[in-house]
Design a protein around this motif. Structure first.
Motif, PDB file in Angstrom:
ATOM      1  N   SER A 197      22.116  34.427  35.420  1.00  0.00           N
ATOM      2  CA  SER A 197      23.347  34.397  34.499  1.00  0.00           C
ATOM      3  C   SER A 197      23.809  35.740  34.492  1.00  0.00           C
ATOM      4  N   LEU A 198      25.085  36.230  34.343  1.00  0.00           N
ATOM      5  CA  LEU A 198      25.677  37.343  34.197  1.00  0.00           C
ATOM      6  C   LEU A 198      26.857  37.417  33.092  1.00  0.00           C
ATOM      7  N   ARG A 199      27.129  38.396  32.539  1.00  0.00           N
ATOM      8  CA  ARG A 199      28.265  38.578  31.673  1.00  0.00           C
ATOM      9  C   ARG A 199      29.198  39.548  32.169  1.00  0.00           C
ATOM     10  N   LEU A 200      30.303  39.201  32.246  1.00  0.00           N
ATOM     11  CA  LEU A 200      31.383  40.249  32.688  1.00  0.00           C
ATOM     12  C   LEU A 200      32.141  40.558  31.350  1.00  0.00           C
ATOM     13  N   SER A 201      32.577  41.807  31.461  1.00  0.00           N
ATOM     14  CA  SER A 201      33.345  42.329  30.266  1.00  0.00           C
ATOM     15  C   SER A 201      34.997  42.736  30.908  1.00  0.00           C
ATOM     16  N   CYS A 202      35.948  42.767  30.277  1.00  0.00           N
ATOM     17  CA  CYS A 202      37.158  43.327  30.759  1.00  0.00           C
ATOM     18  C   CYS A 202      37.657  43.907  29.552  1.00  0.00           C
ATOM     19  N   ALA A 203      37.740  45.325  29.314  1.00  0.00           N
ATOM     20  CA  ALA A 203      38.456  46.211  28.417  1.00  0.00           C
ATOM     21  C   ALA A 203      39.868  46.388  28.569  1.00  0.00           C
ATOM     22  N   ALA A 204      40.866  46.117  27.656  1.00  0.00           N
ATOM     23  CA  ALA A 204      42.045  46.384  27.906  1.00  0.00           C
ATOM     24  C   ALA A 204      42.826  47.442  27.042  1.00  0.00           C
ATOM     25  N   SER A 205      43.501  48.216  27.432  1.00  0.00           N
ATOM     26  CA  SER A 205      44.311  49.360  26.817  1.00  0.00           C
ATOM     27  C   SER A 205      45.734  49.663  27.196  1.00  0.00           C
ATOM     28  N   GLY A 206      46.622  49.955  26.326  1.00  0.00           N
ATOM     29  CA  GLY A 206      48.031  50.227  26.819  1.00  0.00           C
ATOM     30  C   GLY A 206      48.878  49.063  26.656  1.00  0.00           C
ATOM     31  N   PHE A 207      48.622  48.057  26.060  1.00  0.00           N
ATOM     32  CA  PHE A 207      49.512  46.964  25.713  1.00  0.00           C
ATOM     33  C   PHE A 207      48.923  46.278  24.360  1.00  0.00           C
ATOM     34  N   THR A 208      49.601  45.315  23.742  1.00  0.00           N
ATOM     35  CA  THR A 208      49.161  44.775  22.623  1.00  0.00           C
ATOM     36  C   THR A 208      48.329  43.397  22.917  1.00  0.00           C
ATOM     37  N   PHE A 209      47.083  43.543  23.027  1.00  0.00           N
ATOM     38  CA  PHE A 209      45.964  42.622  23.660  1.00  0.00           C
ATOM     39  C   PHE A 209      46.197  41.409  22.945  1.00  0.00           C
ATOM     40  N   SER A 210      46.161  41.358  21.776  1.00  0.00           N
ATOM     41  CA  SER A 210      46.607  40.092  20.948  1.00  0.00           C
ATOM     42  C   SER A 210      47.747  39.142  21.301  1.00  0.00           C
ATOM     43  N   TRP A 211      48.513  39.709  21.974  1.00  0.00           N
ATOM     44  CA  TRP A 211      49.997  38.986  22.155  1.00  0.00           C
ATOM     45  C   TRP A 211      49.890  38.379  23.752  1.00  0.00           C
ATOM     46  N   TYR A 212      48.738  38.570  24.381  1.00  0.00           N
ATOM     47  CA  TYR A 212      48.239  38.218  25.704  1.00  0.00           C
ATOM     48  C   TYR A 212      47.406  37.182  25.841  1.00  0.00           C
ATOM     49  N   ASP A 213      47.765  36.073  26.569  1.00  0.00           N
ATOM     50  CA  ASP A 213      46.474  35.071  27.205  1.00  0.00           C
ATOM     51  C   ASP A 213      45.901  35.892  28.172  1.00  0.00           C
ATOM     52  N   MET A 214      44.636  35.735  28.166  1.00  0.00           N
ATOM     53  CA  MET A 214      43.709  36.506  29.068  1.00  0.00           C
ATOM     54  C   MET A 214      42.932  35.724  30.096  1.00  0.00           C
ATOM     55  N   GLY A 215      42.987  35.969  31.383  1.00  0.00           N
ATOM     56  CA  GLY A 215      42.359  35.153  32.289  1.00  0.00           C
ATOM     57  C   GLY A 215      41.487  35.716  33.258  1.00  0.00           C
ATOM     58  N   TRP A 216      40.418  34.911  33.809  1.00  0.00           N
ATOM     59  CA  TRP A 216      39.562  35.435  34.668  1.00  0.00           C
ATOM     60  C   TRP A 216      39.705  34.647  36.271  1.00  0.00           C
ATOM     61  N   PHE A 217      39.875  35.374  37.225  1.00  0.00           N
ATOM     62  CA  PHE A 217      40.123  34.919  38.521  1.00  0.00           C
ATOM     63  C   PHE A 217      38.978  35.525  39.325  1.00  0.00           C
ATOM     64  N   ARG A 218      39.009  34.963  40.624  1.00  0.00           N
ATOM     65  CA  ARG A 218      37.909  35.300  41.753  1.00  0.00           C
ATOM     66  C   ARG A 218      38.468  35.266  43.019  1.00  0.00           C
ATOM     67  N   GLN A 219      38.033  36.005  43.924  1.00  0.00           N
ATOM     68  CA  GLN A 219      38.235  35.949  45.353  1.00  0.00           C
ATOM     69  C   GLN A 219      37.183  36.300  46.169  1.00  0.00           C
ATOM     70  N   ALA A 220      36.989  35.334  47.024  1.00  0.00           N
ATOM     71  CA  ALA A 220      35.911  35.644  48.017  1.00  0.00           C
ATOM     72  C   ALA A 220      36.526  35.864  49.243  1.00  0.00           C
ATOM     73  N   PRO A 221      35.683  36.459  50.309  1.00  0.00           N
ATOM     74  CA  PRO A 221      36.226  37.065  51.486  1.00  0.00           C
ATOM     75  C   PRO A 221      36.920  35.928  52.113  1.00  0.00           C
ATOM     76  N   GLY A 222      38.258  36.283  52.650  1.00  0.00           N
ATOM     77  CA  GLY A 222      38.824  35.362  53.656  1.00  0.00           C
ATOM     78  C   GLY A 222      39.368  34.277  52.627  1.00  0.00           C
ATOM     79  N   LYS A 223      39.511  34.140  51.426  1.00  0.00           N
ATOM     80  CA  LYS A 223      39.856  33.024  50.678  1.00  0.00           C
ATOM     81  C   LYS A 223      40.939  33.630  49.589  1.00  0.00           C
ATOM     82  N   GLU A 224      41.824  32.759  49.096  1.00  0.00           N
ATOM     83  CA  GLU A 224      42.804  33.184  48.109  1.00  0.00           C
ATOM     84  C   GLU A 224      42.172  33.369  46.879  1.00  0.00           C
TER      85      GLU A 224
END
Length: 125
Positions: free
Chosen positions: A17-44
């Motif tokens: 297991s791993l737990r990723l975190s993403c800390a935001a600043s500079g915008f109104t965080f609560s007004w935004y949907d938040m997503g996670w994406f990933r990209q493997a080598p050679g893939k979109e």
């Protein structure tokens, strides 16, 4: 200035297991949907999970459903991705992204307004 800073990536054995975190600043965080994406080598870049700005809905790619959990803490301006039962095919750079609230939460990368720099996740077999 807008910043999204991911952390928590690393090397883990399959089944771990791993737990990723993403800390935001500079915008109104609560007004935004938040997503996670990933990209493997050679893939979109591909959608992994998203959390609506209202906090009422979460969305997952079929490949991670039941193994990954997205959550957010608006007070800390942070979004998390708990990843369990990791597989070698989960190896990728993981990015968090922010999408200004609309009627639906998107799964396409181009619809997101802000992006982090990414964190590497490597799952060994």
């Amino acid at each position: 200035q807008v910043q999204l800073v991911e952390s928590g990536g690393g090397l883990v054995q399959a089944g771990g297991s791993l737990r990723l975190s993403c800390a935001a600043s500079g915008f109104t965080f609560s007004w935004y949907d938040m997503g996670w994406f990933r990209q493997a080598p050679g893939k979109e870049r591909e959608f992994v999970a998203a959390h609506s700005w209202s906090g009422s809905s979460t969305y997952y790619a079929d490949s991670v459903k039941g193994r990954f959990t997205i959550s957010r803490d608006n007070a800390k301006k942070t979004v998390y991705l708990q990843m369990n039962t990791l597989k070698p095919e989960d190896t990728a750079v993981y990015y968090c992204a922010a999408h200004y609230r609309r009627n639906t939460v998107p799964t396409q990368p181009f619809e997101y307004n802000y992006w982090g720099q990414g964190t590497q996740v490597t799952v060994s077999s």
